[in-house]
Structure formats: C-alpha cells, structure tokens
Motif scaffolding. Structure first.
Motif, PDB file in Angstrom:
ATOM      1  N   ASN A 141       0.828  -1.207   0.000  1.00  0.00           N
ATOM      2  CA  ASN A 141       0.000   0.000   0.000  1.00  0.00           C
ATOM      3  C   ASN A 141       0.863   1.258   0.000  1.00  0.00           C
ATOM      4  O   ASN A 141       0.547   2.252  -0.686  1.00  0.00           O
ATOM      5  CB  ASN A 141      -0.916   0.000   1.227  1.00  0.00           C
ATOM      6  N   GLN A 142       1.962   1.245   0.765  1.00  0.00           N
ATOM      7  CA  GLN A 142       2.867   2.392   0.802  1.00  0.00           C
ATOM      8  C   GLN A 142       3.488   2.626  -0.568  1.00  0.00           C
ATOM      9  O   GLN A 142       3.590   3.783  -1.029  1.00  0.00           O
ATOM     10  CB  GLN A 142       3.960   2.142   1.848  1.00  0.00           C
ATOM     11  N   ILE A 143       3.886   1.562  -1.231  1.00  0.00           N
ATOM     12  CA  ILE A 143       4.473   1.705  -2.568  1.00  0.00           C
ATOM     13  C   ILE A 143       3.433   2.255  -3.540  1.00  0.00           C
ATOM     14  O   ILE A 143       3.740   3.135  -4.382  1.00  0.00           O
ATOM     15  CB  ILE A 143       5.017   0.348  -3.035  1.00  0.00           C
ATOM     16  N   SER A 144       2.202   1.777  -3.448  1.00  0.00           N
ATOM     17  CA  SER A 144       1.149   2.293  -4.323  1.00  0.00           C
ATOM     18  C   SER A 144       0.916   3.785  -4.073  1.00  0.00           C
ATOM     19  O   SER A 144       0.748   4.574  -5.022  1.00  0.00           O
ATOM     20  CB  SER A 144      -0.145   1.510  -4.091  1.00  0.00           C
ATOM     21  N   ALA A 145       0.916   4.192  -2.777  1.00  0.00           N
ATOM     22  CA  ALA A 145       0.731   5.609  -2.447  1.00  0.00           C
ATOM     23  C   ALA A 145       1.885   6.452  -2.981  1.00  0.00           C
ATOM     24  O   ALA A 145       1.677   7.556  -3.520  1.00  0.00           O
ATOM     25  CB  ALA A 145       0.601   5.784  -0.936  1.00  0.00           C
ATOM     26  N   LEU A 146       3.116   5.955  -2.832  1.00  0.00           N
ATOM     27  CA  LEU A 146       4.274   6.689  -3.344  1.00  0.00           C
ATOM     28  C   LEU A 146       4.214   6.822  -4.864  1.00  0.00           C
ATOM     29  O   LEU A 146       4.538   7.880  -5.423  1.00  0.00           O
ATOM     30  CB  LEU A 146       5.561   5.988  -2.919  1.00  0.00           C
ATOM     31  N   GLN A 147       3.818   5.744  -5.517  1.00  0.00           N
ATOM     32  CA  GLN A 147       3.714   5.819  -6.974  1.00  0.00           C
ATOM     33  C   GLN A 147       2.640   6.819  -7.404  1.00  0.00           C
ATOM     34  O   GLN A 147       2.819   7.584  -8.361  1.00  0.00           O
ATOM     35  CB  GLN A 147       3.413   4.427  -7.528  1.00  0.00           C
ATOM     36  N   GLN A 148       1.512   6.815  -6.687  1.00  0.00           N
ATOM     37  CA  GLN A 148       0.453   7.777  -7.006  1.00  0.00           C
ATOM     38  C   GLN A 148       0.905   9.204  -6.736  1.00  0.00           C
ATOM     39  O   GLN A 148       0.671  10.117  -7.562  1.00  0.00           O
ATOM     40  CB  GLN A 148      -0.794   7.445  -6.181  1.00  0.00           C
ATOM     41  N   GLU A 149       1.579   9.426  -5.592  1.00  0.00           N
ATOM     42  CA  GLU A 149       2.079  10.763  -5.268  1.00  0.00           C
ATOM     43  C   GLU A 149       3.133  11.208  -6.273  1.00  0.00           C
ATOM     44  O   GLU A 149       3.154  12.385  -6.684  1.00  0.00           O
ATOM     45  CB  GLU A 149       2.664  10.755  -3.849  1.00  0.00           C
ATOM     46  N   ARG A 150       3.996  10.294  -6.668  1.00  0.00           N
ATOM     47  CA  ARG A 150       5.000  10.648  -7.660  1.00  0.00           C
ATOM     48  C   ARG A 150       4.352  11.067  -8.966  1.00  0.00           C
ATOM     49  O   ARG A 150       4.785  12.036  -9.629  1.00  0.00           O
ATOM     50  CB  ARG A 150       5.923   9.443  -7.898  1.00  0.00           C
ATOM     51  N   GLY A 151       3.302  10.351  -9.367  1.00  0.00           N
ATOM     52  CA  GLY A 151       2.620  10.737 -10.610  1.00  0.00           C
ATOM     53  C   GLY A 151       2.028  12.133 -10.531  1.00  0.00           C
ATOM     54  O   GLY A 151       2.151  12.929 -11.477  1.00  0.00           O
ATOM     55  N   GLN A 156       2.423  17.941 -11.819  1.00  0.00           N
ATOM     56  CA  GLN A 156       2.518  19.334 -11.381  1.00  0.00           C
ATOM     57  C   GLN A 156       3.798  19.980 -11.890  1.00  0.00           C
ATOM     58  O   GLN A 156       3.788  21.121 -12.399  1.00  0.00           O
ATOM     59  CB  GLN A 156       2.475  19.396  -9.853  1.00  0.00           C
ATOM     60  N   ALA A 157       4.916  19.242 -11.781  1.00  0.00           N
ATOM     61  CA  ALA A 157       6.193  19.785 -12.243  1.00  0.00           C
ATOM     62  C   ALA A 157       6.193  19.975 -13.758  1.00  0.00           C
ATOM     63  O   ALA A 157       6.737  20.959 -14.286  1.00  0.00           O
ATOM     64  CB  ALA A 157       7.327  18.859 -11.822  1.00  0.00           C
ATOM     65  N   LYS A 158       5.556  19.062 -14.469  1.00  0.00           N
ATOM     66  CA  LYS A 158       5.484  19.196 -15.924  1.00  0.00           C
ATOM     67  C   LYS A 158       4.621  20.396 -16.323  1.00  0.00           C
ATOM     68  O   LYS A 158       4.913  21.100 -17.318  1.00  0.00           O
ATOM     69  CB  LYS A 158       4.928  17.910 -16.525  1.00  0.00           C
ATOM     70  N   ASN A 159       3.563  20.653 -15.560  1.00  0.00           N
ATOM     71  CA  ASN A 159       2.737  21.846 -15.837  1.00  0.00           C
ATOM     72  C   ASN A 159       3.537  23.129 -15.638  1.00  0.00           C
ATOM     73  O   ASN A 159       3.438  24.083 -16.431  1.00  0.00           O
ATOM     74  CB  ASN A 159       1.515  21.846 -14.929  1.00  0.00           C
ATOM     75  N   THR A 247      14.119  11.563  -6.079  1.00  0.00           N
ATOM     76  CA  THR A 247      13.644  11.440  -4.689  1.00  0.00           C
ATOM     77  C   THR A 247      12.664  10.288  -4.540  1.00  0.00           C
ATOM     78  O   THR A 247      12.782   9.454  -3.624  1.00  0.00           O
ATOM     79  CB  THR A 247      12.979  12.754  -4.255  1.00  0.00           C
ATOM     80  N   TYR A 248      11.695  10.204  -5.454  1.00  0.00           N
ATOM     81  CA  TYR A 248      10.700   9.148  -5.344  1.00  0.00           C
ATOM     82  C   TYR A 248      11.266   7.780  -5.732  1.00  0.00           C
ATOM     83  O   TYR A 248      10.811   6.745  -5.241  1.00  0.00           O
ATOM     84  CB  TYR A 248       9.469   9.478  -6.187  1.00  0.00           C
ATOM     85  N   ALA A 249      12.267   7.769  -6.622  1.00  0.00           N
ATOM     86  CA  ALA A 249      12.935   6.498  -6.928  1.00  0.00           C
ATOM     87  C   ALA A 249      13.624   5.954  -5.688  1.00  0.00           C
ATOM     88  O   ALA A 249      13.580   4.740  -5.405  1.00  0.00           O
ATOM     89  CB  ALA A 249      13.930   6.687  -8.067  1.00  0.00           C
ATOM     90  N   ASP A 250      14.251   6.856  -4.928  1.00  0.00           N
ATOM     91  CA  ASP A 250      14.906   6.428  -3.682  1.00  0.00           C
ATOM     92  C   ASP A 250      13.876   5.922  -2.672  1.00  0.00           C
ATOM     93  O   ASP A 250      14.070   4.872  -2.036  1.00  0.00           O
ATOM     94  CB  ASP A 250      15.703   7.596  -3.111  1.00  0.00           C
ATOM     95  N   LYS A 251      12.757   6.664  -2.537  1.00  0.00           N
ATOM     96  CA  LYS A 251      11.723   6.238  -1.596  1.00  0.00           C
ATOM     97  C   LYS A 251      11.114   4.886  -2.003  1.00  0.00           C
ATOM     98  O   LYS A 251      10.915   3.998  -1.159  1.00  0.00           O
ATOM     99  CB  LYS A 251      10.624   7.302  -1.515  1.00  0.00           C
ATOM    100  N   LEU A 252      10.837   4.741  -3.308  1.00  0.00           N
ATOM    101  CA  LEU A 252      10.258   3.492  -3.783  1.00  0.00           C
ATOM    102  C   LEU A 252      11.244   2.328  -3.632  1.00  0.00           C
ATOM    103  O   LEU A 252      10.848   1.201  -3.287  1.00  0.00           O
ATOM    104  CB  LEU A 252       9.831   3.620  -5.245  1.00  0.00           C
ATOM    105  N   SER A 253      12.524   2.600  -3.868  1.00  0.00           N
ATOM    106  CA  SER A 253      13.533   1.549  -3.714  1.00  0.00           C
ATOM    107  C   SER A 253      13.603   1.070  -2.272  1.00  0.00           C
ATOM    108  O   SER A 253      13.674  -0.140  -2.005  1.00  0.00           O
ATOM    109  CB  SER A 253      14.897   2.055  -4.178  1.00  0.00           C
TER     110      SER A 253
END
Length: 452
Positions: A141-151, A156-159, A247-253
């Motif tokens: 569940n934590q990984i799913s939340a991180l992936q959703q937050e990263r998306g 937002q950053a792309k906008n 940052t999110y790659a590190d968190k997901l790893s």
C-alpha cells in the motif's frame, strides 16, 4: 557219510531200499517251486502290461494360499525399551489389540510434552508469518501511495515546465516588440538631431526624443532580463522534475527493499511452519508407535523379545503371530527337468505328516490316506534349493483336507501325469529318461478352437 572218500557206498548198497532213503531220494523237491515260479512269471508278465500313471514325487510343506495369511513377526518402526506385555503365548488377539507397550530410548524424544511444545512453537511461528504478511500488505500500500504521489508531483512539475516554456515564448515576443520600439525611438531621435542641426527642430524636441530613446533602451534591458528569468525558470522546472524522480525512486527503492525483506521473512516463516507441522505429525505418529498392536486376528505364537526393560533396534522382531483365518495350501518343489510337465490345474495327490497312508504312486485310485490337490501357481524363477516352487490348493471335487493340519507341517506330493504300461515305466526308470511330455486336454482343445 561226509563223502570224503572217493569210494561211493551207493555202488554197493541200494539206499532206496532203506526207509530213510525212500523218504529222501524218492521225493521231487523242486516241483512245487517250479510251479510257483511259473505262476509268478505269468502274473509278472500280466502286471507288466497293466496301466501305470507316471508321476512326479516331491516333498513340501503346508502353507497358506495368501501371503497375508502366513505366520508373521511384528517389528517396531522405532527403537525402544519393553515396558509392559499385555498378552502371553497362545493368546488369541483381534485386530488392533495392544500386544505390548514400549518407551523411548533416544534422548531427543524423552520429553513427554514434546508434541505439545512443538504445537506452541507452531502457533507462534504461524502468528509471525501472519504478521509478516500484514507488513507485506502495508508496504505494498505504501508503494502504491508513493507511486500515485509521484505521478501527481510529476504532473505538477510538468505543468510548471510548460508554463515556463510559454513564459519564455511570451517574453521573447515582448522582447521583439520592445526592440522594434527601441529602433523606432532611435530613428526618431536621429531625425530630430538632424532637423535640429538644420534649424527645423527645437532643442526641446530633441530632448524629448532623447528621453524616449532612453526609456525604450530601459524597457529593452528590462524585457531581456525578463526573458532570461523565464529561461531560468524553465531550467529550474527541468531540474525539479529530475530531483522529483530521483527522490521518489529512492523512496520506492527503500519501500520495495523493505517489501522484499518482509516477503523473504514470510516465506522463511512458512518453511519453518511447514517443518514444525511435519515434526508435530511425526511426534504424534511416533507416540502412537509406542504401542505395538495386532495387524489382524490371530494367535500369539512366540515372544521373540521377552522380559521387561529389554531394548531393541528398529526393525527387530518382537513377537510372532499366526493369523486365525487362512486358506490352506501346499508348496512343493519340482526339479527343472520335470517343470515342463507341470501345468496350472494339474491334479496332485498329497500325503500329510501325521496322517497314515498307503501310497501306490502309479495307482492313485488304490492309494489310501492321500488327499486331492490342484496346481494353482508355478514359480517363474528358481528357488535357492535349485528347484521350482509350485503352489497347490485343495481339490474341491475330492475329499476335503483334514481340519487339524497346521501350517508348516510336512507333506509329500505326487503329481499325476500320463498313463503308460508298467514295462514302459520300468524301461524309462532304468534308462533315467524323463516322463513323457504332454499338454493337458483343455489347452489343446482351446488351441484347436483358435485355429478354427
């Protein structure tokens, strides 16, 4: 009298004239004997042409028809020490009755609560496995939340990056407009200076044009600064996206590493649970093996391991038991030269030890005290005694076997073959020829039917 002298008295005296001489010299002693020999030869000649049944004699033993009905010994699957006997020799036991109780002699199984404690360990390890599985779910569940937050963060950053690009484009257009105005102001200033030199413009007009030119230069510099600021924002937006991904790659790893660790611990726990379940089942089964029970109804023949406190290894014979219900049979051993003459369904006469019999092997109808049998099985491989084993069962069409026969007693068997004259059988025996080879009528009839 002793006939030593060469001079014979019979030349001078007639011995037949004497009373004793008449009794001795006038009788024919061999007349009856000659008649007896003549009658004997005639009878013997007639006997020579009487029918004689060729046969194969053999010694065997009484056994049972099925292997499960034969005497057997009971062994223990585990080593132990005899603690208590519940039967004595000669007792009748039913299937499942306890024969003796044993105890453990290995130190690994001395604990009487070994199965209970193993069950407690099993419950604890099962709870640990459940906890690890819950941790795995939480990490997923934590990984799913991180992936959703990263998306969301990436969108937002792309906008912002898109906005920065549009701002750069807008500022570059504004810069071009300011440049055009600056060029127009410069042209007007130069024209005003030229006209002022010619006396067509006043100095005031020139000053106004100079002020407008300076204002246009200031706006140009300001617009160039705005354009550089917009470009810098584009760079910052790209850098923010890269930083966000890292940052999110590190968190997901880290989360995935924790997930794999939890899964590994769960799998290891499941393996330990399976091992503990096996141990618990083995301990319970081993506990049931402490009581040796009867595999079937029967009689206790002999206690091979006697007394109390005697130890033994696994597989050692403890007690001998004879099944109560069995079908009698006789095993006979046939020489390899006679084996082709034995067929399934062949009739055999059996003489049992302890039952008196008058046997005429060649005249089975005259024999007394023998019992009928039938060949039911022939061994396909030679036995250790150099002969082939043949199994016989009672012939249902003849007199039943004695009920008092015991398994293991001796028996003498006579396998009946082809009928031949007695003179032929004597000639065969003298020349050591085997009996006549033949096939049973049933088999020959079936072969003829197949040919048709």
């Amino acid at each position: 009298m002793l006939n030593i002298s060469q001079n014979k008295i019979s030349k001078y005296i007639d011995l037949t004239s004497l009373k004793s001489g008449k009794e001795i010299f006038t009788k024919e002693y061999h007349k009856r004997f000659k008649k007896f020999l003549l009658v004997f030869i005639v009878i013997l000649f007639i006997i020579m042409f009487l029918p004689w049944t060729q046969n194969i004699t053999s010694k065997g033993n009484v056994t049972t028809l099925k292997p499960s009905q034969r005497p057997q010994t009971l062994q223990s699957q585990i080593p132990g020490r005899i603690e208590q006997w519940f039967v004595q020799e000669g007792d009748f036991v039913k299937k499942g009755d306890t024969i003796l109780r044993i105890s453990e002699i290995k130190s690994d199984y001395f604990d009487e609560r070994l199965a209970e404690r193993t069950g407690v360990q099993l419950d604890a390890k099962s709870s640990s496995v459940v906890a690890y599985k819950n941790k795995v779910l939480a990490l997923q569940n934590q990984i799913s939340a991180l992936q959703q937050e990263r998306g969301l963060k990436l969108n937002q950053a792309k906008n912002k990056l898109t906005q920065a690009h549009l701002k750069v484009k807008s500022d570059s257009i504004d810069l071009e407009a300011v440049k055009t105005k600056n060029e127009i102001a410069k042209i007007q200033f130069d024209r005003a200076v030229t006209l002022q030199k010619e006396g067509l413009k006043a100095v005031k007009d020139v000053e106004e044009k100079r002020a407008k030119l300076q204002e246009a230069n200031a706006k140009l510099i300001s617009q160039q600064n705005k354009l550089l600021t917009s470009k810098n924002k584009v760079i910052n937006a790209d850098l923010a996206i890269s930083t966000l991904k890292a940052t999110y790659a590190d968190k997901l790893s880290k989360a995935q590493s924790s997930l794999f660790t939890a899964q590994s611990s769960a799998f290891d726990g499941e393996a330990q649970v399976s091992k503990l379940e096996t141990n618990l089942a083995n301990y319970k089964k081993r506990g049931s093996l402490l009581y040796v029970t009867a595999p079937q109804d029967g009689f206790i023949n002999k206690a091979i391991k006697s007394g109390l406190g005697e130890t033994f290894k696994e597989g050692e014979q403890l007690v001998s038991i004879m099944p109560a219900n069995y079908d009698l049979a006789v095993e006979m051993f046939v020489r390899p030269i006679d084996l082709p003459l034995i067929h399934i369904g062949e009739k055999v006469r059996v003489q049992f030890d302890g039952w008196p019999a008058i046997v005429f092997s060649g005249w089975p109808n005259i024999s007394y005290g023998t019992y009928g049998a039938e060949v039911i099985a022939i061994e396909n491989f030679i036995s250790s005694n150099g002969m082939f084993r043949v199994l016989l069962t009672p012939d249902q069409k003849t007199e039943p076997w004695p009920t008092a026969i015991r398994v293991g007693s001796g028996a003498r068997t006579i396998a009946l073959l082809e009928n031949v004259p007695i003179w032929y059988e004597l000639w065969r025996q003298i020349n050591s020829f085997p009996p006549n080879f033949y096939q049973p009528e049933k088999k020959s009839d079936t072969k003829k039917k197949k040919k048709k």
